[in-house]
Design a protein around this motif. Structure first.
Motif, PDB file in Angstrom:
ATOM      1  N   TRP A  56       0.824  -1.209   0.000  1.00 29.91           N
ATOM      2  CA  TRP A  56       0.000   0.000   0.000  1.00 29.91           C
ATOM      3  C   TRP A  56       0.860   1.261   0.000  1.00 29.91           C
ATOM      4  O   TRP A  56       1.928   1.314   0.630  1.00 29.91           O
ATOM      5  N   GLY A  57       0.350   2.279  -0.695  1.00 32.74           N
ATOM      6  CA  GLY A  57       0.962   3.600  -0.683  1.00 32.74           C
ATOM      7  C   GLY A  57      -0.059   4.645  -0.284  1.00 32.74           C
ATOM      8  O   GLY A  57      -1.156   4.323   0.200  1.00 32.74           O
ATOM      9  N   PRO A  58       0.232   5.915  -0.513  1.00 28.02           N
ATOM     10  CA  PRO A  58      -0.690   6.993  -0.125  1.00 28.02           C
ATOM     11  C   PRO A  58      -2.058   6.893  -0.803  1.00 28.02           C
ATOM     12  O   PRO A  58      -3.075   7.248  -0.200  1.00 28.02           O
ATOM     13  N   GLU A  62      -5.638   6.984   1.091  1.00 27.22           N
ATOM     14  CA  GLU A  62      -6.547   8.088   0.768  1.00 27.22           C
ATOM     15  C   GLU A  62      -7.913   7.566   0.337  1.00 27.22           C
ATOM     16  O   GLU A  62      -8.946   8.165   0.650  1.00 27.22           O
ATOM     17  N   GLN A  63      -7.926   6.424  -0.354  1.00 28.59           N
ATOM     18  CA  GLN A  63      -9.198   5.834  -0.759  1.00 28.59           C
ATOM     19  C   GLN A  63     -10.015   5.398   0.454  1.00 28.59           C
ATOM     20  O   GLN A  63     -11.236   5.581   0.499  1.00 28.59           O
ATOM     21  N   GLY A 125      -1.858  -5.161  -7.522  1.00 28.77           N
ATOM     22  CA  GLY A 125      -1.249  -3.988  -8.123  1.00 28.77           C
ATOM     23  C   GLY A 125      -1.683  -2.723  -7.423  1.00 28.77           C
ATOM     24  O   GLY A 125      -2.508  -2.742  -6.505  1.00 28.77           O
ATOM     25  N   PRO A 126      -1.125  -1.584  -7.827  1.00 29.09           N
ATOM     26  CA  PRO A 126      -1.498  -0.306  -7.201  1.00 29.09           C
ATOM     27  C   PRO A 126      -2.926   0.090  -7.544  1.00 29.09           C
ATOM     28  O   PRO A 126      -3.431  -0.222  -8.624  1.00 29.09           O
TER      29      PRO A 126
END
Length: 359
Positions: A56-58, A62-63, A125-126
């Motif tokens: 996970w990233g930002p 945020e979602q 995936g992202p």
């Protein structure tokens, strides 16, 4: 999603068709559709909570926050609107056609949006960062759909007023102030009241720049637009303060000259930056009427004529009520009426200092 093609498919399905929709049902109501939407949002949060968070990233975080905000605001709107339409049961049970159509379409959009999250959780995936924007758009649409549904219920039960529900809430606040009989009101008390009036307006809609020179207020309840033409900033105070006691008329404070009610505010034109008198924003907002179907501009009624019409006009006929033609198509027509019919003959000095803001 793992591929650009999949992401494009999800974004393009914001107007879903086919298997992504559940279709109308005879048992649909405002309450059942809102519950279905809340369950979809909760499902989206559940999908995210069970997904692999190691990569996970930002965007993923945020979602999650976007979905949480949408659910919290929907719950808050439901709790605040129910008392305005005679309680939660009436709000939930409402089956006004326009409200059901709007909420069904919105439910289907949320359904497609959550399907995108479900497909992403399976594919890996992202996450697509544009889905956060889509969530915010759906959140705003849901907020407005709830407000419009409440306004329709309110309008169907009203016989004594044609005001939009948003106008009624501001008007009611002004009426509450009118019941206070306070002697020797100081300058700061007036400033506080004006700010409270504007805050009441901001709770039912929003101010925004309209074109290059105009300022608009857009009501969340009816989507009606009120337009002040060629105005640099919206004045935040009336042109002159009221008498030492609170006014008897809720939406029309009495002029300090003892003449007609004081509805003016002093602003500056955007084109020439010249001083000009305009209708004080809460005066217009508290007296607007929902646009005609298919129209976008709110109409206005004159509260001073309305108050006069409620009084018996002849001592021998207490039942007779005068009904003037006091509905106006826009702010310029409303102001022209006020200038001709409800303006003091004595010149009132403008307030000192910069009292203009754009809300």
């Amino acid at each position: 999603m793992s591929s650009g093609t999949d992401r494009g498919r999800c974004r393009d399905s914001r107007n879903p068709t086919g298997n992504t929709t559940t279709g109308p049902s005879a048992s649909d109501s405002v309450g059942s559709l809102l519950a279905a939407i809340a369950n979809l949002i909760a499902n989206g949060l559940r999908i995210l909570s069970f997904s692999d968070k190691r990569q996970w990233g930002p965007d993923e975080h945020e979602q999650v926050h976007a979905l949480e905000d949408a659910l919290d605001e929907a719950r808050k709107d439901f709790q605040e609107l129910s008392p305005l339409v005679n309680g939660q049961l009436q709000y939930e049970a409402d089956r006004t056609h326009a409200s059901l159509e709007e909420l069904r379409a919105l439910r289907d959009k949320f359904h497609t949006h959550i399907d995108c999250l479900r497909d992403w959780s399976r594919s890996g995936g992202p996450i697509d960062p544009t889905w956060v924007r889509d969530t915010h758009i759906l959140q705003r649409d849901l907020h407005l759909a709830q407000y419009r549904a409440a306004r329709r219920i309110f309008a169907s039960g009203q016989e004594s007023t044609s005001r939009c529900l948003g106008a009624f809430l501001v008007h009611r606040k002004q009426r509450d102030w009118a019941t206070r009989q306070v002697a020797g009101v100081e300058e700061g008390a007036y400033q506080k009241r004006y700010l409270e009036e504007l805050r009441a307006c901001n709770r039912v809609g929003s101010f925004q720049r309209f074109g290059d020179e105009d300022i608009a207020f857009v009501c969340d309840f009816c989507d009606g637009h009120l337009i002040w033409e060629d105005l640099d900033r919206m004045p935040s105070v009336r042109t002159a303060h009221e008498d030492a006691t609170w006014p008897a008329a809720p939406a029309a404070p009495v002029s300090p000259t003892g003449g007609n009610p004081q509805w003016q505010a002093t602003g500056f034109s955007h084109s020439k930056h010249e001083e000009k008198q305009v209708v004080f924003a809460p005066e217009a907002i508290a007296n607007h009427i929902a646009p005609h179907p298919g129209d976008w501009q709110a109409r206005l009624l004159c509260p001073i004529c309305e108050a006069e019409a409620a009084k018996p006009q002849d001592q021998d006929d207490e039942e007779y009520v005068w009904r003037p033609d006091n509905i106006f198509d826009d702010i310029p027509a409303f102001q022209e009426h006020l200038e001709w019919q409800h303006t003091t003959t004595t010149t009132i000095p403008a307030p000192t200092g910069n009292n203009c803001i754009l809300m």
